[in-house]
Design a protein around this motif. Structure first.
Motif, PDB file in Angstrom:
ATOM      1  N   THR A  75       0.840  -1.195   0.000  1.00 24.05           N
ATOM      2  CA  THR A  75       0.000   0.000   0.000  1.00 24.05           C
ATOM      3  C   THR A  75       0.875   1.245   0.000  1.00 24.05           C
ATOM      4  O   THR A  75       1.864   1.312   0.737  1.00 24.05           O
ATOM      5  CB  THR A  75      -0.894   0.026   1.255  1.00 24.05           C
ATOM      6  OG1 THR A  75      -1.679  -1.162   1.295  1.00 24.05           O
ATOM      7  CG2 THR A  75      -1.811   1.231   1.243  1.00 24.05           C
ATOM      8  N   TRP A  86      -0.882   8.811  -8.182  1.00 24.44           N
ATOM      9  CA  TRP A  86      -0.992   7.913  -7.039  1.00 24.44           C
ATOM     10  C   TRP A  86      -1.275   8.718  -5.777  1.00 24.44           C
ATOM     11  O   TRP A  86      -0.915   9.886  -5.677  1.00 24.44           O
ATOM     12  CB  TRP A  86       0.295   7.103  -6.849  1.00 24.44           C
ATOM     13  CG  TRP A  86       0.688   6.274  -8.029  1.00 24.44           C
ATOM     14  CD1 TRP A  86       1.736   6.485  -8.868  1.00 24.44           C
ATOM     15  CD2 TRP A  86       0.034   5.095  -8.505  1.00 24.44           C
ATOM     16  NE1 TRP A  86       1.789   5.517  -9.843  1.00 24.44           N
ATOM     17  CE2 TRP A  86       0.743   4.643  -9.642  1.00 24.44           C
ATOM     18  CE3 TRP A  86      -1.084   4.372  -8.087  1.00 24.44           C
ATOM     19  CZ2 TRP A  86       0.382   3.518 -10.355  1.00 24.44           C
ATOM     20  CZ3 TRP A  86      -1.454   3.243  -8.795  1.00 24.44           C
ATOM     21  CH2 TRP A  86      -0.728   2.820  -9.917  1.00 24.44           C
ATOM     22  N   ASP A  90      -3.396   3.682  -2.014  1.00 20.80           N
ATOM     23  CA  ASP A  90      -3.500   2.890  -3.235  1.00 20.80           C
ATOM     24  C   ASP A  90      -2.740   1.567  -3.069  1.00 20.80           C
ATOM     25  O   ASP A  90      -1.617   1.542  -2.539  1.00 20.80           O
ATOM     26  CB  ASP A  90      -2.916   3.649  -4.430  1.00 20.80           C
ATOM     27  CG  ASP A  90      -3.814   4.775  -4.899  1.00 20.80           C
ATOM     28  OD1 ASP A  90      -5.004   4.777  -4.548  1.00 20.80           O
ATOM     29  OD2 ASP A  90      -3.306   5.661  -5.622  1.00 20.80           O
ATOM     30  N   ARG A 135      -1.269  -0.695 -10.417  1.00 20.69           N
ATOM     31  CA  ARG A 135      -2.289  -1.038  -9.420  1.00 20.69           C
ATOM     32  C   ARG A 135      -2.424  -2.542  -9.290  1.00 20.69           C
ATOM     33  O   ARG A 135      -2.270  -3.290 -10.264  1.00 20.69           O
ATOM     34  CB  ARG A 135      -3.626  -0.405  -9.783  1.00 20.69           C
ATOM     35  CG  ARG A 135      -4.300  -0.982 -11.008  1.00 20.69           C
ATOM     36  CD  ARG A 135      -5.676  -0.373 -11.244  1.00 20.69           C
ATOM     37  NE  ARG A 135      -6.339  -0.997 -12.386  1.00 20.69           N
ATOM     38  CZ  ARG A 135      -7.048  -2.120 -12.312  1.00 20.69           C
ATOM     39  NH1 ARG A 135      -7.185  -2.735 -11.153  1.00 20.69           N
ATOM     40  NH2 ARG A 135      -7.622  -2.638 -13.388  1.00 20.69           N
TER      41      ARG A 135
END
Length: 346
Positions: A75, A86, A90, A135
């Protein structure tokens, strides 16, 4: 969350016998530049390259000492002042070759591999350039996602990086390592037929459960290449092969491949192929292609497919923690695993 003043990390200090140069130590929290993201690592996994780097057997560039680990997920804790794509919170996974953004890899990008030339993932916090992460798939947890950066992306590149595997085509995958298992899952997602090779009936049953259409035991049938060819329409041969073994398997791969088929060479676990195989590629009219993981562009495409088809990596029954990571190295080196070895980082 406030940052600690130091963190635990695994460092490859140099090369030596076994894993003697792999040391668990205290290290600094990396500084975050204006274009960087700081990731709190929450999962990692091991690859064969991780095992041979401290033993001095890796044939790509190295810059030792280096923080170990090729694969991870976590994370984002904080971002640099120039980062807009970002934000904290995330969930991301790092690109293995940080410099390989799209297209074909070049020499410079081969010197940006995590855990080899760039500090890797076996630590609690890691800083990456904002272009060096993607991601996470929403359907995976951190340990599952941590298996994707090397093995999964290598399989994806093999099947879709040069000429895309299509519905109705046939793929041969060798063994039950991470690349082969991901290759099987990706091939079934696009509607291809999969012929899997293995050394035991028990592993063969697992391969069938994962979707393999045919399983060939190479211990019982060392000439499995001829058998694989017979399983294709009109006996013309298979379209793609993920080649893992090298000397022990390349001859059979060449017997199985069709004209204009592609053999993607991932590893040389049983030694270098015989030189006569080079001549045979001409008579077989096939492409033999070395694959070195893949680009960010391919990784993002792969993540979308994993989500669309709800693909989950095959994890070994045993999961390790950061402080027991060296035991994971030894476990994998002893070939006690099936699928990917996960490491939970807390």
């Amino acid at each position: 969350m406030s940052l600690p003043t130091s963190q635990k990390q695994w460092l490859v200090q140099g090369t030596g016998e076994g894993f003697s140069t792999l040391v668990y130590q205290d290290g600094p929290i990396p500084e975050v530049g204006a274009d960087d993201v700081l990731v709190q690592m929450q999962g990692a996994s091991l690859n064969f390259r991780d095992l041979i780097i401290p033993q001095g057997k890796y044939f790509f560039p190295l810059d030792l000492p280096i923080i170990a680990g090729s694969d991870g997920a976590g994370t984002i804790h904080s971002v640099g002042s120039n980062v807009t794509e970002w934000k904290a919170g995330d969930r991301v996974l790092p690109l293995f070759n940080q410099g390989h953004q799209k297209g074909a890899i070049d020499t410079a990008a081969t010197r940006t591999g995590l855990g080899g030339c760039v500090d890797g993932t076996l630590r609690r916090f890691a800083a990456f350039h904002r272009t060096g992460v993607v991601r996470m798939p929403a359907n995976l947890d951190f340990v599952e996602a941590a298996t994707l950066g090397c093995a999964a992306l290598t399989a994806w590149n093999a099947l879709f990086g040069l000429r895309r595997l299509k519905k109705g085509e046939t793929l041969v995958v060798q063994g039950t390592g991470g690349v082969g298992l991901f290759g099987l899952q990706f091939a079934k997602a696009v509607g291809a037929t999969v012929i899997a090779t293995t050394s035991s009936a028990a592993k063969g049953e697992v391969l069938k459960k994962l979707g393999a259409d045919h399983v060939l035991n190479y211990r019982e049938n060392p000439n499995w290449g001829d058998e694989a060819r017979k399983l294709t329409p009109n006996g013309e041969g298979v379209d793609h092969i993920i080649e893992i073994g090298g000397e022990g398997t390349m001859t059979q791969s060449l017997r199985a491949i069709r004209m204009e088929g592609i053999i993607s060479v991932i590893g040389l676990l049983s030694g270098s192929p015989p030189k006569e195989n080079i001549i045979e590629t001409l008579s077989r009219l096939c492409t033999v292609r070395g694959v070195y993981v893949g680009s960010k562009e391919l990784l993002e495409e792969m993540v979308e497919t994993i989500e669309k088809h709800d693909i989950h990596p095959v994890l070994d029954k045993k999961t390790f923690t950061l402080d027991t990571a060296k035991e994971a190295y030894e476990y994998m080196w002893a070939q006690k695993h099936f699928g990917k070895i996960g490491i939970k980082i807390e």
